[in-house]
Design a protein around this motif. Structure first.
Motif, PDB file in Angstrom:
ATOM      1  N   PHE A   1     -84.277 -11.208  27.646  1.00 52.21           N
ATOM      2  CA  PHE A   1     -83.830 -10.650  26.366  1.00 52.21           C
ATOM      3  C   PHE A   1     -84.251 -11.587  25.232  1.00 52.21           C
ATOM      4  O   PHE A   1     -83.433 -12.339  24.696  1.00 52.21           O
ATOM      5  N   PRO A   2     -85.519 -11.558  24.837  1.00 52.29           N
ATOM      6  CA  PRO A   2     -86.028 -12.541  23.858  1.00 52.29           C
ATOM      7  C   PRO A   2     -85.431 -12.415  22.456  1.00 52.29           C
ATOM      8  O   PRO A   2     -85.513 -13.361  21.673  1.00 52.29           O
ATOM      9  N   THR A   3     -84.804 -11.287  22.129  1.00 52.92           N
ATOM     10  CA  THR A   3     -84.226 -11.151  20.780  1.00 52.92           C
ATOM     11  C   THR A   3     -82.836 -11.776  20.690  1.00 52.92           C
ATOM     12  O   THR A   3     -82.292 -11.901  19.589  1.00 52.92           O
ATOM     13  N   LEU A   4     -82.263 -12.159  21.828  1.00 55.47           N
ATOM     14  CA  LEU A   4     -80.921 -12.738  21.834  1.00 55.47           C
ATOM     15  C   LEU A   4     -80.967 -14.242  21.634  1.00 55.47           C
ATOM     16  O   LEU A   4     -81.938 -14.898  21.978  1.00 55.47           O
ATOM     17  N   GLU A   5     -79.890 -14.773  21.093  1.00 55.18           N
ATOM     18  CA  GLU A   5     -79.708 -16.213  20.891  1.00 55.18           C
ATOM     19  C   GLU A   5     -78.366 -16.617  21.490  1.00 55.18           C
ATOM     20  O   GLU A   5     -77.372 -15.907  21.315  1.00 55.18           O
ATOM     21  N   MET A   6     -78.336 -17.736  22.172  1.00 59.46           N
ATOM     22  CA  MET A   6     -77.072 -18.246  22.716  1.00 59.46           C
ATOM     23  C   MET A   6     -76.179 -18.727  21.568  1.00 59.46           C
ATOM     24  O   MET A   6     -76.668 -19.307  20.602  1.00 59.46           O
ATOM     25  N   ILE A   7     -74.882 -18.480  21.696  1.00 59.61           N
ATOM     26  CA  ILE A   7     -73.918 -19.036  20.739  1.00 59.61           C
ATOM     27  C   ILE A   7     -73.723 -20.505  21.101  1.00 59.61           C
ATOM     28  O   ILE A   7     -73.489 -20.841  22.256  1.00 59.61           O
ATOM     29  N   LYS A   8     -73.824 -21.360  20.091  1.00 56.75           N
ATOM     30  CA  LYS A   8     -73.650 -22.801  20.301  1.00 56.75           C
ATOM     31  C   LYS A   8     -72.312 -23.239  19.694  1.00 56.75           C
ATOM     32  O   LYS A   8     -71.720 -22.517  18.894  1.00 56.75           O
ATOM     33  N   LYS A   9     -71.890 -24.419  20.052  1.00 51.73           N
ATOM     34  CA  LYS A   9     -70.615 -24.940  19.516  1.00 51.73           C
ATOM     35  C   LYS A   9     -70.642 -25.006  17.991  1.00 51.73           C
ATOM     36  O   LYS A   9     -69.635 -24.777  17.338  1.00 51.73           O
ATOM     37  N   GLU A  10     -71.802 -25.295  17.438  1.00 49.08           N
ATOM     38  CA  GLU A  10     -71.934 -25.407  15.980  1.00 49.08           C
ATOM     39  C   GLU A  10     -71.744 -24.059  15.277  1.00 49.08           C
ATOM     40  O   GLU A  10     -71.508 -24.014  14.072  1.00 49.08           O
ATOM     41  N   ASP A  11     -71.873 -22.960  16.028  1.00 49.50           N
ATOM     42  CA  ASP A  11     -71.720 -21.624  15.444  1.00 49.50           C
ATOM     43  C   ASP A  11     -70.263 -21.239  15.224  1.00 49.50           C
ATOM     44  O   ASP A  11     -69.980 -20.225  14.586  1.00 49.50           O
ATOM     45  N   TYR A  12     -69.342 -22.020  15.769  1.00 52.05           N
ATOM     46  CA  TYR A  12     -67.919 -21.680  15.678  1.00 52.05           C
ATOM     47  C   TYR A  12     -67.323 -22.121  14.343  1.00 52.05           C
ATOM     48  O   TYR A  12     -67.738 -23.136  13.768  1.00 52.05           O
ATOM     49  N   SER A  13     -66.354 -21.364  13.893  1.00 53.78           N
ATOM     50  CA  SER A  13     -65.698 -21.662  12.616  1.00 53.78           C
ATOM     51  C   SER A  13     -64.777 -22.869  12.761  1.00 53.78           C
ATOM     52  O   SER A  13     -64.328 -23.206  13.862  1.00 53.78           O
ATOM     53  N   ASN A  14     -64.473 -23.495  11.653  1.00 52.27           N
ATOM     54  CA  ASN A  14     -63.507 -24.602  11.658  1.00 52.27           C
ATOM     55  C   ASN A  14     -62.134 -24.104  12.074  1.00 52.27           C
ATOM     56  O   ASN A  14     -61.386 -24.807  12.747  1.00 52.27           O
ATOM     57  N   LEU A  15     -61.798 -22.882  11.695  1.00 55.13           N
ATOM     58  CA  LEU A  15     -60.518 -22.294  12.081  1.00 55.13           C
ATOM     59  C   LEU A  15     -60.399 -22.195  13.603  1.00 55.13           C
ATOM     60  O   LEU A  15     -59.347 -22.482  14.175  1.00 55.13           O
ATOM     61  N   PHE A  16     -61.483 -21.809  14.269  1.00 57.50           N
ATOM     62  CA  PHE A  16     -61.476 -21.713  15.732  1.00 57.50           C
ATOM     63  C   PHE A  16     -61.087 -23.060  16.346  1.00 57.50           C
ATOM     64  O   PHE A  16     -60.265 -23.131  17.247  1.00 57.50           O
ATOM     65  N   TRP A  17     -61.680 -24.135  15.840  1.00 60.35           N
ATOM     66  CA  TRP A  17     -61.426 -25.469  16.415  1.00 60.35           C
ATOM     67  C   TRP A  17     -60.022 -25.967  16.081  1.00 60.35           C
ATOM     68  O   TRP A  17     -59.556 -26.918  16.694  1.00 60.35           O
ATOM     69  N   ASP A  18     -59.332 -25.340  15.149  1.00 63.65           N
ATOM     70  CA  ASP A  18     -57.923 -25.667  14.929  1.00 63.65           C
ATOM     71  C   ASP A  18     -57.060 -25.174  16.089  1.00 63.65           C
ATOM     72  O   ASP A  18     -55.990 -25.706  16.346  1.00 63.65           O
ATOM     73  N   PHE A  19     -57.533 -24.140  16.795  1.00 63.73           N
ATOM     74  CA  PHE A  19     -56.792 -23.562  17.913  1.00 63.73           C
ATOM     75  C   PHE A  19     -57.209 -24.146  19.267  1.00 63.73           C
ATOM     76  O   PHE A  19     -56.433 -24.133  20.207  1.00 63.73           O
ATOM     77  N   TYR A  20     -58.442 -24.601  19.381  1.00 65.74           N
ATOM     78  CA  TYR A  20     -58.991 -24.983  20.685  1.00 65.74           C
ATOM     79  C   TYR A  20     -59.516 -26.415  20.697  1.00 65.74           C
ATOM     80  O   TYR A  20     -59.856 -26.979  19.659  1.00 65.74           O
TER      81      TYR A  20
END
Length: 185
Positions: free
Chosen positions: A52-71
């Motif tokens: 699937f060459p059009t897809l990109e893996m989600i990386k840790k840097e793609d996550y919001s700061n709000l997400f990291w407040d929970f996890y």
């Protein structure tokens, strides 16, 4: 005779090692061991992206700061594994970007090869604020949801659970060789 029994008992209690004086050692992991979190093997990810060459893996840097407040920042929220088809071989789930759309990809393992599945719908649009979804294992069992009308799902095998921050959103599970989705919102 009673003196003999008394002496034997006294010797027994006195001769036993006093374990209360031993230091108890807790199981301790080193910092390096704690940081050994699971990741999907690189070869599998590379094969997935080739397919699937059009897809990109989600990386840790793609996550919001709000997400990291929970996890915990040491986790890898975009990858997960379990056996969802009961063949006793690990299957993998990956959150991927298809343009600006977030989707779930599943890699099915078999004895000799791998097969791939991509969610036909977008879970959310990825914007500049970052990703808030993570994937985890949904153990077999019953799930009840109250929307406009109560709904229940009983899965007999593990599935993958998508969460938006702390809210369960979707369950992806396998039945008769087909991936099904249970929306929880």
């Amino acid at each position: 005779m009673s003196r003999f029994v008394f002496f034997a008992l006294l010797l027994l209690f006195y001769g036993c090692k006093d374990s209360s004086r031993e230091q108890i050692v807790d199981f301790k992991r080193t910092i390096l061991e704690q940081k050994n979190v699971f990741t999907v093997p690189k070869k599998l990810k590379d094969n997935f992206l080739q397919k699937f060459p059009t897809l990109e893996m989600i990386k840790k840097e793609d996550y919001s700061n709000l997400f990291w407040d929970f996890y915990d920042r040491n986790m890898i929220p975009s990858e997960c594994y379990t056996d969802i088809n009961n063949d006793q071989i690990l299957d993998y789930a990956l959150l991927v970007k298809d343009g600006d759309k977030l989707k779930l990809g599943i890699i099915f393992s078999s004895d000799k090869d791998y097969s791939y599945w991509i969610s036909p719908f977008s879970i959310e649009n990825v914007n500049s604020g970052g990703v808030n979804f993570c994937v985890s294992v949904k153990p077999a069992g019953r799930t009840d949801v109250v929307k406009k009308a109560p709904e229940s799902l009983v899965i007999k095998k593990n599935g993958f659970l998508l969460r938006n921050l702390e809210q369960d959103s979707f369950i992806f599970y396998e039945t008769n060789g087909e991936i099904k989705t249970f929306k929880m919102l």
